[in-house]
Scaffold this active site. Sequence first.
Site, PDB file in Angstrom:
ATOM      1  N   LYS A   1    -141.496  42.480-127.391  1.00 19.10           N
ATOM      2  CA  LYS A   1    -141.006  41.299-128.116  1.00 19.10           C
ATOM      3  C   LYS A   1    -141.240  41.400-129.620  1.00 19.10           C
ATOM      4  O   LYS A   1    -142.034  42.205-130.109  1.00 19.10           O
ATOM      5  CB  LYS A   1    -141.620  40.020-127.525  1.00 19.10           C
TER       6      LYS A   1
ATOM      7  N   ARG B   1    -145.053  40.965-116.996  1.00 22.21           N
ATOM      8  CA  ARG B   1    -143.605  41.193-116.943  1.00 22.21           C
ATOM      9  C   ARG B   1    -143.252  42.208-118.027  1.00 22.21           C
ATOM     10  O   ARG B   1    -143.340  41.901-119.213  1.00 22.21           O
ATOM     11  CB  ARG B   1    -142.888  39.854-117.178  1.00 22.21           C
TER      12      ARG B   1
HETATM   13  C1  7PJ Z   1    -139.942  35.917-120.240  1.00 26.33           C
HETATM   14  C2  7PJ Z   1    -139.251  35.625-119.063  1.00 26.33           C
HETATM   15  C3  7PJ Z   1    -141.332  35.599-120.323  1.00 26.33           C
HETATM   16  C4  7PJ Z   1    -141.157  34.784-118.061  1.00 26.33           C
HETATM   17  C5  7PJ Z   1    -137.886  36.485-120.511  1.00 26.33           C
HETATM   18  C6  7PJ Z   1    -137.434  38.969-122.990  1.00 26.33           C
HETATM   19  C7  7PJ Z   1    -136.835  37.619-122.888  1.00 26.33           C
HETATM   20  N1  7PJ Z   1    -139.849  35.072-117.977  1.00 26.33           N
HETATM   21  N2  7PJ Z   1    -137.958  35.986-119.252  1.00 26.33           N
HETATM   22  N3  7PJ Z   1    -141.884  35.035-119.201  1.00 26.33           N
HETATM   23  N4  7PJ Z   1    -139.078  36.470-121.125  1.00 26.33           N
HETATM   24  N5  7PJ Z   1    -141.790  34.223-117.014  1.00 26.33           N
HETATM   25  O1  7PJ Z   1    -137.859  39.588-122.015  1.00 26.33           O
HETATM   26  O2  7PJ Z   1    -137.479  39.451-124.153  1.00 26.33           O
HETATM   27  O3  7PJ Z   1    -142.025  35.791-121.330  1.00 26.33           O
HETATM   28  S1  7PJ Z   1    -136.398  37.068-121.214  1.00 26.33           S
END
Ligand code: 7PJ
Length: 277
Positions: free
Chosen positions: A222, A256
């Site tokens: 990010k 994640r």
């Molecule tokens: C997240 C997500 C996060 C959860 C995305 C990206 C944006 N779900 N989905 N937490 N980020 N739970 O991966 O840059 O931080 S999409």
Amino acid sequence: MSLMPFGDKSLDLSLPHVMGILNVTPDSFSDGGAFSALDAAFQQADKMIREGASIIDVGGESTRPGAVPVSTQQELDRVLPVIESIKKRFDIIVSVDTSTADVIRNASALGAGLINDVRALEREGSLQAAAQTNLPICLMHMKGTPKTMQNSPEYTSVTDDVADYLVSRVDVCEAEGIGRHRLILDPGIGFGKTLTHNLSLLKNTKHFRKLGFHVLMGLSRKTMIGDVLSLPVEERLYGTMGANASAYSKGARIFRVHDVRPHVEMLALMSRIEREV
Ligand code: 7PJ
């Protein structure tokens, strides 16, 4: 042991787990039609599973800063074939990254084991749809919408404000019949936050764990990593791992990430050292 059921499987959340990101948006697999997109998604899932992912997170809506919404039909068309094909061939937990009631219902019917909602079940009908599935849910905090969220976000105290919001969503879930044991919290790194907000939330990861919930962290590649290191997105792996190692030491247990193998290995060492008597 701290066993949590995820549909037909369960995870011991006293140990760390890697959630591999599988984006099925047209820009993520740019060459070719529907078959090759499905095939590419399947290959990527296969690789992440071999590298040790515990969960594959399938998402069909881009929630990057500035992203525009997709229709329910588009989202269904993108994610359902991928979920179906992964569940048919692999013994793995599939998470569905969605805020849409119809997607929640259909993904659950195809064997999804976790609902991952960046809008914490605020979208029309999603709370009721999630309640009916009996699946665990990851409630994430976001300030504003993906289109507007990075326009000078402000908080009184970012950790308290985010915690208060998540606890209010827990209360709403409980009123709908979703037990607390089904909920995972995520402070939502990068979703309506400045660099300082993100760093504070990471420093205070323990605060979310102390609320009595398991914590999921999503910070892979990010902007905050790029801001600290002045590096473009394709060079943010080491920074991502440092931030995730810090979050692990402060109680986060699901990570994640795009880069599964480096995280599986890093977390194996961190958890092995922690468990040594
Ligand atoms: C997240 C997500 C996060 C959860 C995305 C990206 C944006 N779900 N989905 N937490 N980020 N739970 O991966 O840059 O931080 S999409």
